[in-house]
Write a protein that holds these residues in place. Structure first.
Motif, PDB file in Angstrom:
ATOM      1  N   SER A  61      -1.562   1.528   4.982  1.00  0.00           N
ATOM      2  CA  SER A  61      -0.680   1.257   3.839  1.00  0.00           C
ATOM      3  C   SER A  61      -1.541   1.158   2.583  1.00  0.00           C
ATOM      4  O   SER A  61      -2.653   0.643   2.611  1.00  0.00           O
ATOM      5  CB  SER A  61       0.112  -0.037   4.049  1.00  0.00           C
TER       6      SER A  61
ATOM      7  N   ARG B  50      -1.285  -0.041  -1.451  1.00  0.00           N
ATOM      8  CA  ARG B  50      -0.464  -0.763  -2.425  1.00  0.00           C
ATOM      9  C   ARG B  50      -1.279  -1.120  -3.647  1.00  0.00           C
ATOM     10  O   ARG B  50      -2.507  -1.118  -3.615  1.00  0.00           O
ATOM     11  CB  ARG B  50       0.173  -1.992  -1.798  1.00  0.00           C
ATOM     12  N   SER B  51      -0.578  -1.460  -4.685  1.00  0.00           N
ATOM     13  CA  SER B  51      -1.218  -1.811  -5.947  1.00  0.00           C
ATOM     14  C   SER B  51      -1.324  -3.325  -6.057  1.00  0.00           C
ATOM     15  O   SER B  51      -0.402  -4.053  -5.695  1.00  0.00           O
ATOM     16  CB  SER B  51      -0.381  -1.259  -7.102  1.00  0.00           C
TER      17      SER B  51
ATOM     18  N   CYS C  79       4.662   1.720   0.503  1.00  0.00           N
ATOM     19  CA  CYS C  79       4.822   0.404  -0.112  1.00  0.00           C
ATOM     20  C   CYS C  79       5.556   0.559  -1.433  1.00  0.00           C
ATOM     21  O   CYS C  79       5.246   1.470  -2.205  1.00  0.00           O
ATOM     22  CB  CYS C  79       3.468  -0.251  -0.339  1.00  0.00           C
TER      23      CYS C  79
END
Length: 123
Positions: A41, A43-44, A7
């Protein structure tokens, strides 16, 4: 098979990739015949403001002949989010497999009797 989806905005280190692979391989060793693909996945999330960013781990487990299991986990620590997502995904896959087994068991138990059909086959 584990597919790690990169990502943008969240760089995965080699150690984190290794941890993802080890953790999910360990959790799904028992169910490897039922799971065809694990898409993971990381992600932040920019929700905390001053407290820092949360990390979201999204898992999509594709199962043989069953519905997909979709799991998310959010934590302030990436490794904690990975561990939580792995545990939740394993539980959800186990639930889906047991649900499928119960449906098959009910189907055998409630088989419809058809008169005139032979009780056995002597071929």
């Amino acid at each position: 098979m584990i597919k790690i989806i990169p990502c943008p905005g969240f760089p995965l280190t080699n150690f984190m990739r290794s941890h993802l692979g080890t953790r999910f391989t360990h959790e799904f060793a028992k169910y490897r015949t039922h799971v065809t693909l694990l898409e993971v996945s990381v992600r932040s999330l920019h929700q905390n403001g001053r407290a820092g960013d949360d990390v979201l781990v999204h898992v999509n487990a594709k199962l043989n002949g069953m519905d997909d299991a979709v799991i998310t986990a959010v934590s302030h620590d990436a490794y904690r989010a990975i561990n939580t997502a792995a545990r939740r995904a394993r539980r959800e896959v186990r639930r889906e497999i047991r649900r499928q087994q119960q449906l098959e068991k009910r189907g055998r138990r409630h088989r419809v009797y058809t008169p005139g059909a032979p009780a056995y086959y002597s071929g």
